[in-house]
Design a protein around this motif. Sequence first.
Motif, PDB file in Angstrom:
ATOM      1  N   ASP A  50       0.845  -1.202   0.000  1.00 59.28           N
ATOM      2  CA  ASP A  50       0.000   0.000   0.000  1.00 59.28           C
ATOM      3  C   ASP A  50       0.881   1.254   0.000  1.00 59.28           C
ATOM      4  O   ASP A  50       0.649   2.187  -0.769  1.00 59.28           O
ATOM      5  CB  ASP A  50      -0.914  -0.020   1.224  1.00 59.28           C
ATOM      6  CG  ASP A  50      -1.785   1.222   1.313  1.00 59.28           C
ATOM      7  OD1 ASP A  50      -2.671   1.378   0.447  1.00 59.28           O
ATOM      8  OD2 ASP A  50      -1.568   2.033   2.233  1.00 59.28           O
ATOM      9  N   GLY A  75      -4.535  -0.606   4.605  1.00 59.05           N
ATOM     10  CA  GLY A  75      -4.583  -0.213   3.204  1.00 59.05           C
ATOM     11  C   GLY A  75      -5.320  -1.161   2.277  1.00 59.05           C
ATOM     12  O   GLY A  75      -5.400  -0.909   1.084  1.00 59.05           O
ATOM     13  N   GLY A 116      -6.706   2.432   4.524  1.00 60.27           N
ATOM     14  CA  GLY A 116      -5.422   3.123   4.591  1.00 60.27           C
ATOM     15  C   GLY A 116      -5.337   4.132   5.717  1.00 60.27           C
ATOM     16  O   GLY A 116      -4.381   4.889   5.793  1.00 60.27           O
TER      17      GLY A 116
END
Lengths: 411, 365, 144, 238, 501
Positions: free
Chosen positions: E364, E397, E476
Amino acid sequence: MHRKYVIIGNSAAAVGAVEAIRRNDRNGSIVIFSKESQSTYSRPLISYYNQGKVGRESIYFRPDDFYEKNDCDFRPGTSVFKIDIHSCTITTDSGSDEKYDRLLIATGSEPVVPPFPGLDTVSNVRTYTSFDDALALEELISSGLSRVLIVGAGLIGLKCAEGISKKADVTCVDLSDKVLSSILDDVSSDLISDHIRSNGIKLVLGNAVKAFSGNKAELADGSRIDFDVLVIASGVRPCASLFKNAGGLTGKGIIIDDHCRTSAENVFAAGDCVESVDMSTGKYKVMALLPNAYMQGECAGSNMSDTECVFNKAIPMNALTLFGLHILTTGSYTGEVSDDSEGNDIRRFYHSDNRLNGYILINNIDKAGIYTSMIRDRVPLDTIDFGLVRKAPGLMAFGRVYRDKTLGGKS
Amino acid sequence: MYELREGEFRNISGCAISGIFSRSGNRFSGRRIIDSMKVMHERSNGLGGGFAAYGIYPEYKEFYALHVFYDDTQARKDCESFIDAHFDIINLSRIPTRKTPAITDEPLIWRYFVAPLPTRLAESQLDEKEYTVRCVFAINTSIKGAYVVSGGKNMGVFKAVGYPEDVGEFYKLEEYEGYCFTAHGRYPTNTPGWWGGAHPFSLLDHSVVHNGEISSYDANRRAIEMYGYKCTLQTDTEVITYIIDFLHRRKGLSFKEVCSVMAAPFWSTIEAMPEDDRNELIYLRSTFSSQLITGPFSIIVGFEGGIMALNDRLKLRSMVVGEKDEMVYIASEEAAIRVIQNDLDRIRAPKGGECVMFTVDKGDE
Amino acid sequence: MKRVYVNEEWCLGCHLCEYYCAFAQTNENDIARALKDKVIKPGIRVEEHNGICFAVSCRHCEEPLCAKSCITGALTVVSGIVSVDTEKCIGCYTCILNCPYGAISPSEKGAILKCQLCSDNTHGSPACVKGCPNKAIVFEERGL
Amino acid sequence: MMIRAKGLSTREINSAISAAENKIDIVDCFGERFIGCGSSGRRINITGTPGNALGAYLDGSEIIVKGNAQDAVGDTMNDGMITIYGNAGDALGYAMRGGRIFVRDDSGYRTGIHMKEYGDKKPVIVVGGRCGSFLGEYLAGGLIIVLGIGCNTFPAGFFTGTGMHGGSMFIRSAVPPAGLPEQVIVKQANQSEMSLIKDILKEFCSYFDISADTIYDRPFYMLTSNSKNPYKQLYTEN
Amino acid sequence: MPVDYLYPEYEVIRNYDRCINCRVCERQCANEVHEFPENAGKMVCDSSKCVNCHRCVALCPTKALKIVKSDHTFKHNANWSGKAITEIYKQAGTGGVLLSSMGNPENYPIYFDKMLINASQVTNPSIDPLREPMETRTYLGSKPKEIRRDQDGRLINTLPPQIKLSMPIMFSAMSYGSISYNAHESLARAAQELGILYNTGEGGLHESLYKYGQNTIVQVASGRFGVHKEYLGSGAAIEIKMGQGAKPGIGGHLPGTKIGGDISRTRMIPEGSDAISPAPHHDIYSIEDLRQLVFSLKEATEYQKPVIVKIAAVHNVSAIASGIARSGADIIAIDGFRGGTGAAPTRIRDNVGIPIELALASVDSRLRSEGIRDNVSIIAAGSIRSSSDIVKAIALGADCIYIGTSALLALGCHLCRSCQTGKCNWGIATQREDLVKRLNPEIGTVRLVNLLTAWQHEIKEMMGGMGINSIESLRGNRSMLRGTGLNERELEILGIKHAGE
């Protein structure tokens, strides 16, 4: 419309009819004539009564409030003397008339008493088909008259023998050399005779009573038997004369169709008094059996109250226990026999033309109804696993589709 | 003990906001917005207050007006040489302030009217706005002690540590005339307060005052940072400002569409809409799912020629909008409007997620 | 009316239904104590052959041949449930002879034994259904 | 219909193919990928060099290439026919399940890997020239024929038949194959075995105008697998 | 060989006071542990055959059974564990590669258990999920890079095909073959009921499950079993399986004994023939080849289906993911080293790959740092055990997670890790007809739906606590996580602060 139903007789067929009528018609009046004085009771239970397995109060086929609940005008101890099918009237012994809109003749059967020479010289003679018979026999035996001779080793004779065997010294005589000749085949019959003998009943087979002189029977082979009480158990015959005298069509019994209609309009008949089609053979036959009586009565009652009903599944069937031995037989013993017996477990199946006609099970009677249904539904044997079902009765032999329907509720 | 400066930790705060806007573009004195904010004194705690004013520099309206805080003269020197290298400086001056006991520790506060150097702009292959934005980011992230407070045209941000009314006095806001003022009073829970961290927060001509705390902060931050923004202040307002800039300027979404992204209707609401609207909202919400802001907020966004206000979709913060003739008032509390314009034609509390927008030319959208 | 149906597809032949049925009949509260060293006489019985298995219990027919042929009146239909009055039943087995499903069996006490949908014990609803680990036995409305 | 491929995207080419009635001529082909991907019921003539994955998932169409083809021709092909008047690249007919691929000249590495057959589906690859290494790797079904025309050594590279557990390969060669894995059975094809491929060879020759006699001048080695379960003994339950 | 005799790992303990000889245990044990010798008059058992699957324990009506770990032991040795020793015996006896199933059971750190979730207090209200709307709907797929408008200024829908999910959970790839038809049907039906997707795995799609196509991800693995145009078109998305967390770098192998009628039909290979999935796709040896496969699948399905590329979490996963994000794939599925399997070489299962938490965090971050996070959605997989694992994964994420083992547990799996024997007593990892029928999909479906409904509620509770009412605002959102007992480096990779900070 207020309808009047008249029922002659007060046994299983009558009860079946009352219950069916009341499902469809709560308002019509129902009149029940019974020549006996009791409420409806189960005739096959009389031997159990003698045996002490069933108390006096338990012999009744329906609870005490049966007549009241079903709004029946119950007339015990009233014999019907005459039926007029033209004026739709019946006349009782006491001469009173009763009109009917629908009539059910459920007069049942009566014991056959052969014309034995010297029978009139015998004291303490009874037949064995009614509760009164059972009560009388009980009284005789308990008064110390313990030697009982039963003429006839058929169903009635042997059940009577079992009923009194603990209290009396019983001898059974039959012209036939087999017991239960009307419901068993030769092979299975022998097993039963042995069993009965081993339970202390003297069986005299293949030997007829020629004559009586006092309480002594003289047999065909010349031997003699002394006894205190004589029970005549030589079978029954349908009580069809009322209807025959009224001009109705009768054979051995009253002839009915699959709606339990007689030849006369608005007159129905059901139970031991009728002759109907035995579906295991397709021929007319008197099948004096309680289940048939009830179902015929129910069919008649239904049709009497304008709800069409067909009963065409009558078959001879017998379920009895003799001295602990279970015997179930159904249908007719025609065609090829497949014998799956093992030792004392008798399993004999009669079949022809890809159909099961009849069977005899002795000892292990588990799930026998599956065989009965095979006869009743004329199940083609090649559509099921006949070999399997003979040894292990079950729905396994019937295939998935049948089971999905019956057990799974899937159409 | 070393004290963390704002920007070095995640700041959590509650606030008061107010905005006044003239739909006809008439200019009025900054005094009114100070009066409005005064009423909401209780919503602030003296750790931050500020104003955005639009239409205040008509004589310089073609130039970017950079308001800059300096910690010291070295910072000013460094910054000015950077500015000089990237822009034509048309005019520069200290921003006039008046001494007030309520405001202390002021930095050096300077103002520059600039235009990008054509050669540098051409070299950069960026449009003028993006060029300016990048320069502002460069100053804020790389020149120690320098912080660009605002950089739009014909507008400026005035902010400080203090109660908003004191901040207004300090900046002599009553001497400015503009067609739009927005203001913010701050109630941070755990900060020593830093001048740059006060609201409004702005980027080019977009300024945002914000009341609330967004739960989606890090999701939004990490998404927006992917597109070149640097969240140096770690405030919700900053990230909201960038989101607005990203969606409106960079992606070309209308403010209404921006609102449909930031405070997107619930899926159940979207599903119940007519097909065209539904498809559009599904498209926007799924395309910009990382720009959905959740948690309580009410914001007032000032921009060139307009004002917009938005509540979070659950409406977890208060906000009312009042109108009188061509004037529009937006505030956290009705009293803050009534105190400056009691006789309103209309007052209402917008729904959660409803885009409230007024522009000078077109009026109510 | 709700009936016990068997989904053969899901029957595992584990025979648990038989044991839970037998347990239900005892009205005991511990299954081990109730069935320890007992030969069980369940009202539901599993048939097994060549990998096929399924359980069979009384269908509670709308036209119950067993009740119609009962010679004592012990078998009656009570709110749709074909019920046996074991005091009245004398164990003639005419019902066994008539039941097309083989769902009635002799009991040790000389009367017959059949499924009464646990209406006659403390379980309230069929114990075989509750005990079936694979939902092969269900208690529901299906038409017949 | 004629499609001038140059400058068109794959999507444009393929939608033109699905829009076309039946017969399509694609000319000026320079590496456009996925031509005829998943297509059925079409006849596609290609002039030029089609890109990778030509006729991937092909489901019954016929593709004829006048020129060389690149990698992954007939990837996971289900049905149909691909004829190449030239060479084919690597991974020809990867995981192919049905249909036929005829390559007039050579094919690259990994020809016919993991081909498999099912029911009446039996994929066939015939290569006129030679193949690279890993010919028929993991072969699980179908038929691969390598003719080695113009080749005096064994006409396939190393590791032929690695992991083979079904199907068969017929390789025409002056020298017998060497170094085959244990589970591969190799023998010179006898007459009845040759009759299995007679019709296909005839067809192949007629396509490319090859005299049938020239190919029967050398023995064909038949490779089959001795097990459908090549890794049965490999594992111990833990 | 007596030298190879090992005392059983488990002992079956029977309480004879409670045993009623009903023989349910005997009938239910495919390993034939229990027996009722007529002459013994009581049940006896052979513990050496027991795999500790609990089937007998669970079904024993009198609760007379329990299974305990045998206390038989080797001489204590911190280095040479009993496991290490017995495995050597096994290999010395057979010469075979050790084969195991389900996920890595070894004692590696579980980062999910070292992260804590935030909740709002005072400054920001928590949201009551019972009253307020709480959105878990998730769209997976690539996001458009530019906004386009028609002449009237209306937005043009440039959104590439998306997977729409009612919650960010999907059932991960488990092939028909490795698991039973009934398990597959349960997953498919549950997916439909829940508004999520399940994954066919590499075994093709049984024809009677085509009707669940809208809730199906069809997988294309290196073996290409059952892959044809109709199959590709039948699902809502296509997954290219490059790797699997349980056995990174290793192919699959379904032994011929499990390739019976239906499996053979579905995989489109003859009965009894091994189904071998090569370790790599032999048409993909590089990232550009992957792009080729992605686009060939898109071509074959007219760009109507999002393409997922599934990889195992390995050392340089973030760079690989970056490549995939640029390959035209719409979604990346990352499978951590704890992911389950029907069978894998033990050494691979237990020693190859990295934890999903670290892989996910680094992927991520990497994609964001490259500005391409919106090119793809991320699915995290590899031992997601609870709703809090999901919340943590999403905060790190992930757009969505896959569950495999958890779903199997819901279906009855007791993690006895004997899938490779094909004698799964719970009817899941088996093709034996009598065992397969033990999993009634009607029950399986309900249990899966129950599990995910419960998890969805819990996710909503946790989101509400954080003051978040839409799952995308959690994605996230690493400030919602704090680490406990993690070192600086671990915190840095996870991108989270330590608790207390």
